[in-house]
Design a protein around this motif. Structure first.
Motif, PDB file in Angstrom:
ATOM      1  N   TYR A  26       4.025 -49.841  -0.495  1.00  0.00           N
ATOM      2  CA  TYR A  26       4.827 -49.218  -1.545  1.00  0.00           C
ATOM      3  C   TYR A  26       4.101 -49.312  -2.879  1.00  0.00           C
ATOM      4  O   TYR A  26       3.453 -50.316  -3.181  1.00  0.00           O
ATOM      5  N   PHE A  41      19.852 -50.398  -9.493  1.00  0.00           N
ATOM      6  CA  PHE A  41      19.804 -49.116  -8.790  1.00  0.00           C
ATOM      7  C   PHE A  41      21.238 -48.614  -8.625  1.00  0.00           C
ATOM      8  O   PHE A  41      22.043 -49.241  -7.933  1.00  0.00           O
ATOM      9  N   SER A  42      21.567 -47.542  -9.285  1.00  0.00           N
ATOM     10  CA  SER A  42      22.899 -46.913  -9.200  1.00  0.00           C
ATOM     11  C   SER A  42      24.027 -47.900  -9.459  1.00  0.00           C
ATOM     12  O   SER A  42      25.054 -47.882  -8.784  1.00  0.00           O
ATOM     13  N   ILE A  51       9.836 -48.843  -3.841  1.00  0.00           N
ATOM     14  CA  ILE A  51       9.673 -47.639  -4.643  1.00  0.00           C
ATOM     15  C   ILE A  51       8.336 -46.978  -4.324  1.00  0.00           C
ATOM     16  O   ILE A  51       7.309 -47.648  -4.249  1.00  0.00           O
ATOM     17  N   ASN A  52       8.361 -45.667  -4.140  1.00  0.00           N
ATOM     18  CA  ASN A  52       7.146 -44.866  -3.984  1.00  0.00           C
ATOM     19  C   ASN A  52       7.243 -43.668  -4.916  1.00  0.00           C
ATOM     20  O   ASN A  52       8.272 -42.982  -4.933  1.00  0.00           O
ATOM     21  N   TYR A  53       6.192 -43.439  -5.667  1.00  0.00           N
ATOM     22  CA  TYR A  53       6.116 -42.292  -6.579  1.00  0.00           C
ATOM     23  C   TYR A  53       7.325 -42.213  -7.505  1.00  0.00           C
ATOM     24  O   TYR A  53       7.862 -41.144  -7.770  1.00  0.00           O
ATOM     25  N   GLY A  54       7.768 -43.380  -7.980  1.00  0.00           N
ATOM     26  CA  GLY A  54       8.865 -43.438  -8.948  1.00  0.00           C
ATOM     27  C   GLY A  54      10.259 -43.326  -8.369  1.00  0.00           C
ATOM     28  O   GLY A  54      11.229 -43.363  -9.116  1.00  0.00           O
ATOM     29  N   GLN A  55      10.376 -43.192  -7.051  1.00  0.00           N
ATOM     30  CA  GLN A  55      11.692 -43.071  -6.427  1.00  0.00           C
ATOM     31  C   GLN A  55      11.969 -44.252  -5.501  1.00  0.00           C
ATOM     32  O   GLN A  55      11.113 -44.639  -4.705  1.00  0.00           O
ATOM     33  N   VAL A  56      13.164 -44.792  -5.612  1.00  0.00           N
ATOM     34  CA  VAL A  56      13.579 -45.850  -4.693  1.00  0.00           C
ATOM     35  C   VAL A  56      13.763 -45.216  -3.317  1.00  0.00           C
ATOM     36  O   VAL A  56      14.507 -44.247  -3.164  1.00  0.00           O
ATOM     37  N   THR A  57      13.056 -45.745  -2.336  1.00  0.00           N
ATOM     38  CA  THR A  57      13.139 -45.198  -0.978  1.00  0.00           C
ATOM     39  C   THR A  57      13.913 -46.091  -0.025  1.00  0.00           C
ATOM     40  O   THR A  57      14.359 -45.639   1.022  1.00  0.00           O
ATOM     41  N   GLN A  58      14.061 -47.371  -0.408  1.00  0.00           N
ATOM     42  CA  GLN A  58      14.731 -48.312   0.474  1.00  0.00           C
ATOM     43  C   GLN A  58      15.194 -49.511  -0.350  1.00  0.00           C
ATOM     44  O   GLN A  58      14.508 -49.931  -1.278  1.00  0.00           O
ATOM     45  N   VAL A  84      19.950 -43.976  -0.069  1.00  0.00           N
ATOM     46  CA  VAL A  84      18.653 -44.504   0.352  1.00  0.00           C
ATOM     47  C   VAL A  84      18.888 -45.442   1.536  1.00  0.00           C
ATOM     48  O   VAL A  84      19.992 -45.924   1.755  1.00  0.00           O
TER      49      VAL A  84
END
Length: 96
Positions: A26, A41-42, A51-58, A84
């Motif tokens: 990541y 997060f939210s 996080i990958n490329y500025g987005q939380v993925t997990q 997610v």
């Protein structure tokens, strides 16, 4: 009281270990060990945010034998609706 402290030490070790273990996969990993609420997060503060490329993925919640209860189950249900992937790590003796 010592059992609670031991459980918290184990919890925080797992959180930090996850960050170290997956740091090559990541682009960023944020953690909230213990009562830390640095990484939101939210409106929630999961133990680990991948996080990958500025987005939380997990997001990951690490539980101990003392923290697995109905309140936590309700919390997991809320987290599972955030859009997610949610991973909940529980001790082996709590698997059913």
């Amino acid at each position: 009281m010592e059992a609670i402290n031991d459980e918290q030490v184990l919890h925080d070790w797992v959180v930090r270990h996850l960050k170290e273990k997956f740091s090559r996969i990541y682009s960023d990993i944020k953690i909230n060990p213990g009562e830390t609420k640095d990484n939101e997060f939210s409106g929630y503060y999961p133990d680990v945010l991948f996080i990958n490329y500025g987005q939380v993925t997990q997001i990951v919640e690490v539980e101990t034998s003392l923290t697995v209860n109905q309140d936590r189950v309700d919390h997991w249900k809320e987290l599972s609706g955030l859009g997610v992937k949610l991973v909940v790590l529980v001790p082996k003796n709590k698997h059913k």
